[in-house]
Design a protein around this motif. Structure first.
Motif, PDB file in Angstrom:
ATOM      1  N   UNK A   3       0.814  -1.210   0.000  1.00 14.82           N
ATOM      2  CA  UNK A   3       0.000   0.000   0.000  1.00 14.82           C
ATOM      3  C   UNK A   3       0.853   1.269   0.000  1.00 14.82           C
ATOM      4  N   UNK A   4       1.962   1.267   0.735  1.00 13.75           N
ATOM      5  CA  UNK A   4       2.811   2.450   0.797  1.00 13.75           C
ATOM      6  C   UNK A   4       3.489   2.710  -0.540  1.00 13.75           C
ATOM      7  N   UNK A   5       3.958   1.629  -1.165  1.00 10.78           N
ATOM      8  CA  UNK A   5       4.584   1.779  -2.476  1.00 10.78           C
ATOM      9  C   UNK A   5       3.553   2.257  -3.500  1.00 10.78           C
ATOM     10  N   UNK A   6       2.342   1.733  -3.415  1.00 11.57           N
ATOM     11  CA  UNK A   6       1.290   2.110  -4.355  1.00 11.57           C
ATOM     12  C   UNK A   6       0.966   3.610  -4.237  1.00 11.57           C
ATOM     13  N   UNK A   7       0.871   4.081  -2.993  1.00 12.05           N
ATOM     14  CA  UNK A   7       0.572   5.503  -2.764  1.00 12.05           C
ATOM     15  C   UNK A   7       1.696   6.375  -3.315  1.00 12.05           C
ATOM     16  N   UNK A   8       2.944   5.986  -3.043  1.00  9.81           N
ATOM     17  CA  UNK A   8       4.093   6.756  -3.515  1.00  9.81           C
ATOM     18  C   UNK A   8       4.191   6.718  -5.040  1.00  9.81           C
ATOM     19  N   UNK A   9       3.899   5.563  -5.607  1.00 13.84           N
ATOM     20  CA  UNK A   9       3.919   5.376  -7.054  1.00 13.84           C
ATOM     21  C   UNK A   9       2.922   6.330  -7.713  1.00 13.84           C
ATOM     22  N   UNK A  10       1.708   6.363  -7.201  1.00 11.77           N
ATOM     23  CA  UNK A  10       0.671   7.238  -7.743  1.00 11.77           C
ATOM     24  C   UNK A  10       0.995   8.707  -7.495  1.00 11.77           C
ATOM     25  N   UNK A  11       1.506   9.001  -6.283  1.00 17.38           N
ATOM     26  CA  UNK A  11       1.860  10.374  -5.954  1.00 17.38           C
ATOM     27  C   UNK A  11       2.978  10.911  -6.832  1.00 17.38           C
ATOM     28  N   UNK A  12       3.977  10.066  -7.118  1.00 21.00           N
ATOM     29  CA  UNK A  12       5.084  10.482  -7.981  1.00 21.00           C
ATOM     30  C   UNK A  12       4.591  10.781  -9.391  1.00 21.00           C
ATOM     31  N   UNK A  13       3.697   9.935  -9.879  1.00 16.58           N
ATOM     32  CA  UNK A  13       3.143  10.146 -11.214  1.00 16.58           C
ATOM     33  C   UNK A  13       2.424  11.492 -11.293  1.00 16.58           C
ATOM     34  N   UNK A  14       1.637  11.794 -10.270  1.00 11.80           N
ATOM     35  CA  UNK A  14       0.911  13.067 -10.235  1.00 11.80           C
ATOM     36  C   UNK A  14       1.867  14.253 -10.117  1.00 11.80           C
ATOM     37  N   UNK A  15       2.863  14.119  -9.259  1.00 10.63           N
ATOM     38  CA  UNK A  15       3.833  15.197  -9.022  1.00 10.63           C
ATOM     39  C   UNK A  15       4.541  15.591 -10.310  1.00 10.63           C
ATOM     40  N   UNK A  16       5.089  14.609 -11.005  1.00 11.34           N
ATOM     41  CA  UNK A  16       5.845  14.914 -12.212  1.00 11.34           C
ATOM     42  C   UNK A  16       4.939  15.335 -13.365  1.00 11.34           C
ATOM     43  N   UNK A  17       3.732  14.783 -13.411  1.00  8.93           N
ATOM     44  CA  UNK A  17       2.794  15.167 -14.468  1.00  8.93           C
ATOM     45  C   UNK A  17       2.343  16.610 -14.302  1.00  8.93           C
ATOM     46  N   UNK A  18       2.050  17.011 -13.082  1.00  7.29           N
ATOM     47  CA  UNK A  18       1.550  18.364 -12.828  1.00  7.29           C
ATOM     48  C   UNK A  18       2.639  19.426 -12.925  1.00  7.29           C
ATOM     49  N   UNK A  19       3.782  19.154 -12.292  1.00  9.54           N
ATOM     50  CA  UNK A  19       4.813  20.180 -12.207  1.00  9.54           C
ATOM     51  C   UNK A  19       5.788  20.191 -13.381  1.00  9.54           C
ATOM     52  N   UNK A  20       5.932  19.053 -14.065  1.00  9.29           N
ATOM     53  CA  UNK A  20       6.914  18.962 -15.139  1.00  9.29           C
ATOM     54  C   UNK A  20       6.322  18.427 -16.441  1.00  9.29           C
ATOM     55  N   UNK A  21       5.008  18.322 -16.480  1.00  5.44           N
ATOM     56  CA  UNK A  21       4.341  17.836 -17.693  1.00  5.44           C
ATOM     57  C   UNK A  21       4.982  16.534 -18.186  1.00  5.44           C
ATOM     58  N   UNK A  22       5.283  15.643 -17.240  1.00  5.68           N
ATOM     59  CA  UNK A  22       5.952  14.393 -17.597  1.00  5.68           C
ATOM     60  C   UNK A  22       5.123  13.579 -18.579  1.00  5.68           C
ATOM     61  N   UNK A  23       5.756  13.189 -19.647  1.00  5.48           N
ATOM     62  CA  UNK A  23       5.142  12.316 -20.635  1.00  5.48           C
ATOM     63  C   UNK A  23       6.089  11.148 -20.879  1.00  5.48           C
ATOM     64  N   UNK A  24       5.551  10.063 -21.387  1.00  6.14           N
ATOM     65  CA  UNK A  24       6.397   8.898 -21.647  1.00  6.14           C
ATOM     66  C   UNK A  24       5.948   8.186 -22.906  1.00  6.14           C
ATOM     67  N   UNK A  25       6.874   7.508 -23.519  1.00  4.88           N
ATOM     68  CA  UNK A  25       6.576   6.681 -24.683  1.00  4.88           C
ATOM     69  C   UNK A  25       7.294   5.353 -24.528  1.00  4.88           C
ATOM     70  N   UNK A  26       6.658   4.306 -25.001  1.00  3.28           N
ATOM     71  CA  UNK A  26       7.258   2.980 -24.950  1.00  3.28           C
ATOM     72  C   UNK A  26       7.118   2.254 -23.632  1.00  3.28           C
ATOM     73  N   UNK A  27       6.385   2.833 -22.648  1.00  5.24           N
ATOM     74  CA  UNK A  27       6.279   2.152 -21.347  1.00  5.24           C
ATOM     75  C   UNK A  27       5.544   0.821 -21.458  1.00  5.24           C
ATOM     76  N   UNK A  28       4.745   0.669 -22.526  1.00  2.29           N
ATOM     77  CA  UNK A  28       4.035  -0.591 -22.743  1.00  2.29           C
ATOM     78  C   UNK A  28       4.998  -1.729 -23.100  1.00  2.29           C
TER      79      UNK A  28
END
Length: 209
Positions: A3-28
């Protein structure tokens, strides 16, 4: 994911997406099951959480063993963090933990360069990633992160909000791709092959979400 890793995982995704417009390609392209190595360039403190938050699987990370004190001694292991001595190549305990992680079917992030770049350019790889890849025979997912050096590179005392970030994940490499040569020489050659795959990744002109 715990649960802690899941929360941090989701929080990191939001943090970088909001503040740095993080995008990715090929993650699939990340392996859906089984152990694998996520091998990437290293330009910033931001790299580990940014690279891991776009992979929907458990990823393990390295951190200096000196950080495992107080509350961090409890927190870091729950965030899939493996303590390692500064001279990682001689840390037998850390290496055993890495092999265990890969054997049990999880991923681990390794920076072939070993340390952060000081100028934003790719550095010569060390043999560690090649050694681990050759000894385990797991797939290696190359990745290259763009923009993290400008956001929080080694020359920055604090992060800079604004520069956009993009991560490109490439096609996995398998033993037939990276294991060449004989003896211990093959570890160095494998590292070079993996680093070459990272260097060939380019930021797409049209972003793929």
């Amino acid at each position: 994911m715990n649960i802690l890793y899941r929360i941090t995982h989701s929080g990191s995704n939001s943090y970088y997406s909001w503040l740095y417009n993080l995008e990715s390609s090929g993650h699939h392209l990340a392996p859906k099951t089984g152990g694998f190595i996520l091998a990437a360039n290293h330009a910033s403190f931001y790299d580990p959480p940014a690279l891991g938050c776009r992979i929907p699987r458990d990823i393990y990370f390295f951190a200096r063993n000196s950080l495992f004190k107080g509350i961090l001694a409890w927190l870091l292991p729950r965030l899939n963090t493996i303590p390692v001595a500064r001279d990682g190549d001689s840390d037998i305990g850390a290496m055993k933990r890495v092999f265990k992680v890969l054997k049990t079917g999880d991923g681990i992030l390794i920076f072939p360069e070993g340390t952060r770049t000081t100028d934003g350019n790719l550095r010569t790889p060390q043999k560690g990633v090649g050694l681990i890849a050759c000894k385990t025979g797991v797939p290696v997912l190359p990745a290259r992160i763009f923009g993290s050096f400008e956001s929080f590179g080694k020359h920055h005392k604090k992060p800079i909000i604004g520069p956009s970030m993009h991560i490109v994940y490439g096609k996995p490499l398998y033993p037939v791709d990276y294991e060449i040569g004989k003896g211990k020489e093959r570890y160095e050659l494998a590292s070079k092959k993996i680093m070459e795959a990272i260097s060939q990744l380019k930021k797409p002109k049209q972003t793929i979400i």
